[in-house]
Design an enzyme around this catalytic site. Sequence first.
Site, PDB file in Angstrom:
ATOM      1  N   ASN A 143       2.935   9.228   3.868  1.00  0.00           N
ATOM      2  CA  ASN A 143       3.439  10.597   4.076  1.00  0.00           C
ATOM      3  C   ASN A 143       2.273  11.579   4.093  1.00  0.00           C
ATOM      4  O   ASN A 143       1.426  11.550   3.198  1.00  0.00           O
ATOM      5  CB  ASN A 143       4.379  11.005   2.937  1.00  0.00           C
ATOM      6  N   HIS A 165      -6.283   2.097   3.525  1.00  0.00           N
ATOM      7  CA  HIS A 165      -5.250   1.920   4.557  1.00  0.00           C
ATOM      8  C   HIS A 165      -4.437   3.204   4.764  1.00  0.00           C
ATOM      9  O   HIS A 165      -4.304   3.710   5.877  1.00  0.00           O
ATOM     10  CB  HIS A 165      -4.332   0.764   4.136  1.00  0.00           C
ATOM     11  N   GLU A 166      -3.933   3.750   3.681  1.00  0.00           N
ATOM     12  CA  GLU A 166      -3.067   4.936   3.795  1.00  0.00           C
ATOM     13  C   GLU A 166      -3.866   6.178   4.207  1.00  0.00           C
ATOM     14  O   GLU A 166      -3.354   7.050   4.915  1.00  0.00           O
ATOM     15  CB  GLU A 166      -2.305   5.188   2.487  1.00  0.00           C
TER      16      GLU A 166
HETATM   17  N1  BES Z   1       3.532   2.596   6.781  1.00  0.00           N
HETATM   18  C1  BES Z   1       3.472   1.501   5.831  1.00  0.00           C
HETATM   19  C2  BES Z   1       4.660   1.433   4.905  1.00  0.00           C
HETATM   20  C3  BES Z   1       5.877   0.807   5.546  1.00  0.00           C
HETATM   21  C4  BES Z   1       5.980  -0.539   5.591  1.00  0.00           C
HETATM   22  C5  BES Z   1       6.891   1.583   6.077  1.00  0.00           C
HETATM   23  C6  BES Z   1       7.088  -1.130   6.177  1.00  0.00           C
HETATM   24  C7  BES Z   1       8.000   0.991   6.676  1.00  0.00           C
HETATM   25  C8  BES Z   1       8.101  -0.386   6.709  1.00  0.00           C
HETATM   26  C9  BES Z   1       2.206   1.574   4.975  1.00  0.00           C
HETATM   27  O1  BES Z   1       1.130   2.236   5.586  1.00  0.00           O
HETATM   28  C10 BES Z   1       1.751   0.163   4.764  1.00  0.00           C
HETATM   29  O2  BES Z   1       1.349  -0.475   5.703  1.00  0.00           O
HETATM   30  N2  BES Z   1       1.837  -0.311   3.526  1.00  0.00           N
HETATM   31  C11 BES Z   1       1.460  -1.668   3.201  1.00  0.00           C
HETATM   32  C12 BES Z   1       0.241  -1.700   2.353  1.00  0.00           C
HETATM   33  C13 BES Z   1      -1.014  -1.890   3.155  1.00  0.00           C
HETATM   34  C14 BES Z   1      -2.216  -1.924   2.308  1.00  0.00           C
HETATM   35  C15 BES Z   1      -1.006  -3.100   4.048  1.00  0.00           C
HETATM   36  C16 BES Z   1       2.601  -2.269   2.428  1.00  0.00           C
HETATM   37  O3  BES Z   1       3.470  -1.518   2.022  1.00  0.00           O
HETATM   38  O4  BES Z   1       2.583  -3.466   2.231  1.00  0.00           O
HETATM   39 ZN    ZN Z   2       0.280   1.054   7.060  1.00  0.00          ZN
END
Ligand code: BES
Ligand code: ZN
Length: 832
Positions: free
Chosen positions: A324, A356-357
Amino acid sequence: MFNIHTGFYCLAAILLQICVCSQFSVPSSHYFTEDPGAFPVASNGEPFPWQELRLPNVVIPLHYDLFVHPNLTSLDFVASEKIEVLVSSATQFIILHSKDLEITNATLQSEEDSRYMKSGKELKVLSYPAHQQIALLVPEKLTPHLKYYVAIDFQAKLADGFEGFYKSTYRTLGGETRILAVTDFEPTQARMAFPCFDEPLFKANFSIKIRRESRHTALSNMPKVKTIELEGGLLEDHFETTVKMSTYLVAYIVCDFHSVSGITSSGVKVSIYASPDKRNQTHYALQASLKLLDFYEKYFDINYPLPKLDLIAIPDFASGAMENWGLITYRETSLLFDPKTSSASDKLWVTKVIAHELAHQWFGNLVTMEWWNDIWLNEGFANYMELIAVNATYPELQFDDHFLNVCFEVITKDSLNSSRPISKPAETPTQIQEMFDEVSYNKGACILNMLKDFLGEEKFQKGIIQYLKKFSYRNAKNDDLWSSLSNSCLESDFTSGGVCHSDPKMTSNMLTFLGENAEVKEMMTTWTLQKGIPLLVVKQDGHSLRLQQERFLQGVFQEDPEWRALQERYLWHIPLTYSTSSSNVIHRHILKSKTDTLDLPEKTSWVKFNVDSNGYYIVHYEGHGWDQLITQLNQNHTLLRPKDRIGLIHDVFQLVGIPTDVLKIVYSVGAQTTTGWNYLLELYELSMSSAEKNKILYALSTSKHQEKLQKLLELGMEGKVIKTQDLAALLHAIARRPKGQQLAWDFVRENWTHLLKKFDLGSFAIRIIISGTTSHFSSKDKLQEVKLFFESLEAQGSHLDIFQIVLETITKNIKWLEKNLPTLRMWLLVNT
Ligand code: BES
Ligand code: ZN
């Protein structure tokens, strides 16, 4: 994403109108055709005027004024919004997304009505839950090119799960349970919190107001401008208006958390929030995010556009973290670092998730994919930027080594026929959720790494800077990325007379530009529009190398009847790299055909392809190829670079067909006795460190006692001692134990309906639960059992792509066993 960390260790005023509208490709529709039967039926039995899942493009949101008042005692919220919209062609209805919201009133004002403070006209609201849409029926047709204001009052319960505007709880050191209200919207859950145009192309500005009690803090994407005191003691926070952004990036939280803060070199205030007892675990995250934000601003040559960035650890969180804009939410294990209980691998994970974020604040937030079919433009990029950013800021964490595994992990899945291309159509919310998988994340990152190796570091960076600048506050598609990446001139190109891709004065270079532009796109579409991974077969024949590419498939052998059909029409443009025994120069060649021949300048004893494992392909050396490499490794392995040696080991295991899990035996000695196990469970309940809790839970799952494993599952289901967010990883871990296999599988089948009440069908959790409890089976009986279960689910209308992946994996396991069992038996006989 499917990293075990998520579980135990863990899983952007109107723009020129023409510019806004040109981005939309959805066809417009008129109010009711001659055949009313062609329309769906709204919940009140009347015809609903829109039958598509995608919204019409005739009404475009520009600005949302959103007011939310959550009540953390009654666990519900009342809210209202005023959406400024631009009408592009005459229409008698406005379609918005809305899910599980009670709409109490809806009115419409023209711009003139609003200017003269005339009250709005009441709108009739129809709802069509199957598409999570509402239709606002306007009494008179809306006039094209005019702006209107749609005002809606609505209310709902705070959601119980992990989506929309939901309730989370935590326990203080003193044993008190406290509540917070938090949002999690990606991909299609903003519609659960406020009626909106919930598609990534509908970017708008948001002005948010939150009403709260004085004991709480309210956070949102932007900094607070003011707080108003209301009669009765309630406070109302008004936040600054956001930049233009997609709905899925909106966030707000009401909690009683504490924070630590710092300022970046460019003056952005970064704060880390956690529950009061965990504030001392936030220091590493602050240091890392300040360093990483500084890095990204320089690397992208674009400043982070908001005045502040908050990172917050949420006690109940579905994924690992969510980007976000300005208010990043994390699972506790992905943000908190406790020097006493967190390990080196926990530190790498926290750094990786922050990197990542933060990368998403540019890739995803500033420039967003047009539609979810290209989610890899967000996730693949963020995954790849982790490598660049962590290598630059924390070289000691040796992220390079970890990245090899990112590619190796997805190769296992991508070499099954049930894999999918990186870009794939996705329409329903379930299909959209399913796009968040290893193909988008890992393969996306790996092909970007291969492209960077092909273009060179500098051109790659220039290309992405150009892409980000050109599409800021807008949406992009694959081709936009390929054009920017092939269009990036280097100063040295001009001065050296070298190849410059966009110098208009030089005709020959223009041709080169057009040629190379097409080349990058041509090459990259073979990686994004085709599923699977190529196998390069190399045969050295004196001074020449015979090359051949084929599709690499696990569990399908050349002698199988289906082999030929599965190979047809698959062709990649592979940017090959190789080194030889006679020189350590990196040679390059693009293989665009099925077969090719290369001439070696001198005689060499061995050739090694895929230098540093930067390419997304597997190599098999025919004839004496492998033997020569093995001889070299035996004589002096240091002549081959570490990543080349790792690559050889990886490929050879792929070629013999990769159950690496047997190598991952983790000992949890303390949990093997009843006293030890009980003590660990008590410690688990008391522990304030999520990193520590993960480790304890893993140890508990290694018990050989079925009743103990059963107890863990019951606790996971209950969600008090073991949080429901951890249930998927728990089931996965239990299913890996010999004593837990059957237990976990029975549990999933018996509790399926309950599980679906806790998690969405397409969610990470459900997919991990299914694959985690079945994909290790290797017998025909079990295959049949799993098939029957999936068939029963499909009969109830539940379909997931993971079903096919699981069935193919089990089939592959069976074949592997059939093929190798005699050899294994023989080996055991001889060696034991
Ligand atoms: N945008 C994603 C979160 C997300 C995941 C939203 C699935 C909707 C569905 C976030 O940026 C992300 O990729 N999070 C990963 C962690 C990352 C370090 C690979 C996660 O939640 O595993
Ligand atoms: Zn992501």
